[in-house]
Enzyme design. Structure first.
Site, PDB file in Angstrom:
ATOM      1  N   ASP A   1      -8.183  -7.262  -0.697  1.00 49.14           N
ATOM      2  CA  ASP A   1      -7.434  -6.824   0.708  1.00 49.14           C
ATOM      3  C   ASP A   1      -8.778  -6.514   2.106  1.00 49.14           C
ATOM      4  O   ASP A   1      -9.155  -6.030   1.945  1.00 49.14           O
ATOM      5  CB  ASP A   1      -6.278  -6.305   0.605  1.00 49.14           C
TER       6      ASP A   1
ATOM      7  N   CYS B   1      -8.682 -26.906  12.224  1.00 52.28           N
ATOM      8  CA  CYS B   1     -10.565 -27.645  11.830  1.00 52.28           C
ATOM      9  C   CYS B   1      -9.653 -29.461  11.937  1.00 52.28           C
ATOM     10  O   CYS B   1     -10.833 -29.930  12.192  1.00 52.28           O
ATOM     11  CB  CYS B   1     -11.284 -26.970  10.794  1.00 52.28           C
TER      12      CYS B   1
ATOM     13  N   HIS C   1      -7.139 -20.019  10.565  1.00 54.53           N
ATOM     14  CA  HIS C   1      -8.545 -20.827  10.336  1.00 54.53           C
ATOM     15  C   HIS C   1      -9.225 -19.278   8.956  1.00 54.53           C
ATOM     16  O   HIS C   1      -9.768 -19.665   7.755  1.00 54.53           O
ATOM     17  CB  HIS C   1      -9.542 -21.028  11.186  1.00 54.53           C
TER      18      HIS C   1
ATOM     19  N   CYS D   1      -8.584 -25.880   7.657  1.00 53.64           N
ATOM     20  CA  CYS D   1      -6.902 -25.810   7.770  1.00 53.64           C
ATOM     21  C   CYS D   1      -6.456 -26.240   9.441  1.00 53.64           C
ATOM     22  O   CYS D   1      -7.124 -27.318   9.321  1.00 53.64           O
ATOM     23  CB  CYS D   1      -7.824 -24.144   8.528  1.00 53.64           C
TER      24      CYS D   1
ATOM     25  N   CYS E   1     -14.052 -27.512   6.104  1.00 59.45           N
ATOM     26  CA  CYS E   1     -12.176 -26.885   6.213  1.00 59.45           C
ATOM     27  C   CYS E   1     -11.262 -27.490   6.754  1.00 59.45           C
ATOM     28  O   CYS E   1     -11.375 -28.483   7.342  1.00 59.45           O
ATOM     29  CB  CYS E   1     -12.479 -25.329   7.236  1.00 59.45           C
TER      30      CYS E   1
ATOM     31  N   ASP F   1       0.898  -1.075   0.381  1.00 58.16           N
ATOM     32  CA  ASP F   1      -0.476  -0.140  -0.080  1.00 58.16           C
ATOM     33  C   ASP F   1       0.906   0.738   0.223  1.00 58.16           C
ATOM     34  O   ASP F   1       1.975   1.620   0.654  1.00 58.16           O
ATOM     35  CB  ASP F   1      -1.005   0.002   1.002  1.00 58.16           C
TER      36      ASP F   1
END
Length: 378
Positions: free
Chosen positions: A273, A316, A342, A313, A311, A91
């Site tokens: 984003d 999970c 997650h 991840c 999920c 940015d």
């Protein structure tokens, strides 16, 4: 080096590939926000690949203030500094200058303001922003701009956008100069221009047409998700995106919720984003395919299920809602890390599903079903 190739279209929704010096970005893409060269929540760059992250977003203002962009340059640039070999977008620092600095003075040359960390006086204009981002060595640098509040009157916004257009031309010239120098960290750094105009259709359209003439590698739409309604944001996308080049990536800055992303993809946006997934994760607010949950709620105290059964991840795959709730209630850092991982994986998986749906020509149906699913609470 940059090459943008549209792989599939469904209405205005685009499935594309954007080739850069640090690898190819498959779009639509969500960029995980690593403001100060790290994801807030104790997540290292080495963990981001495992959850499907393509692009890390770092912030020019924050890294200029601390540790200093010269320090990052001496360490070989952001990629070496944070051990990340995939694309990085920085940015410009403009949004932070205008949102964080209590005392600031805007003039044609740039902006004088005081650091929010130590109060020291800093000047930043287009050339300074480009030099800082060049020292950081990011894949994609953003043009320095003013982000006028959507509540400001039309006359102020028009003057502000005109100045931002002049700043963009200076950014282009300085970026070209920096990329020609032997000692530059990344001599193939790309510059994206930013469309501004608050909620004024005519200003947005005129600005989009003008900056498109510069034939930049990509374009962003800024100044949204800063106080206007979702309906106003979608309307601005409807009127603005058609006036940006179809053969270049479009980045909607600072947006947003899963619903925002679905709606914006439907309007032709490629890049996103937002701090929501990491910020919400740090507070125990977790995204699932059946809505958002607050893991701190008492009803999860003995819940043996994973946060989201669909999920993959780390949280999970290995832990129950009850255990993660316990960690968060006990103030254990592991709980915070798992929640952030997650949520970031949820967003990255969302983008994978979106790309797949556009390729199959089923995005309209996917969007309808997804919006219905996430409207409630799991």
């Amino acid at each position: 080096m940059a090459e943008y190739t549209i792989r599939a279209l469904e209405g205005k929704a685009k499935r594309a590939s954007f080739r850069t010096v640090h690898g190819t970005i498959e779009t639509p893409v969500f960029m995980n926000v690593a403001t100060a060269a790290a994801i807030k929540g104790g997540v290292g760059a080495y963990e981001l690949k495992g959850i499907g992250t393509q692009v890390a977003l770092c912030n020019t203002y924050h890294l200029h203030v601390r540790p200093g962009d010269e320090v990052v340059r001496k360490m070989g640039g952001l990629h070496a500094f944070m051990d990340w070999d995939r694309p990085i977008l920085t940015d410009s620092g403009g949004f932070q200058v205008f949102s964080l600095a209590k005392l600031r003075h805007i003039k044609e040359e740039g902006v004088t303001f005081h650091s929010h960390v130590d109060g020291r006086r800093i000047f930043m204009g287009p050339e300074e922003s480009m030099r800082i981002q060049s020292n950081l060595g990011s894949t994609i640098a953003m043009a320095f701009d003013e982000c006028p509040n959507s509540t400001l009157d039309e006359a102020y916004v028009r003057n502000s956008v005109s100045r931002t257009e002049r700043w963009l031309e200076r950014c282009v010239k300085e970026m070209d100069r920096l990329n020609s120098l032997e000692e530059t960290v990344n001599r193939e750094q790309l510059l994206f221009g930013i469309n501004q105009g608050a909620v004024y259709d005519e200003i947005r359209i005129e600005n989009a047409q003008k900056i498109s003439e510069l034939d930049l590698p990509g374009y962003a739409i800024g100044g949204l998700a800063v106080g206007e309604t979702h309906e106003e944001m979608y309307h601005i996308l409807d009127v603005t995106v058609p006036h940006l080049p179809q053969n270049k990536p479009v980045y909607l800055m600072g947006v947003g919720t899963p619903a925002n992303i679905l709606e914006a993809v439907d309007r032709g946006v490629d890049f996103f984003d937002c701090v929501y997934p990491s910020r919400n994760g740090r507070h125990g607010h977790l995204y699932t395919d059946h809505g958002k949950i607050n893991i701190l709620n008492a009803k999860y105290e003995t819940d043996p299920r994973p946060v989201d059964e669909t999920c993959d991840c780390p949280a999970c795959r290995h832990y129950s809602r009850a255990y993660i709730r316990h960690l968060m209630k006990a103030g254990e850092v592991l709980g915070l890390r798992l929640c952030v991982l997650h949520n970031l994986r949820y967003y990255n998986r969302l983008m994978e599903e979106i790309r797949d749906a556009i390729e199959k020509g089923t995005f309209a149906q996917y969007k309808k079903e997804k919006l219905a699913k996430i409207a409630g609470e799991a």
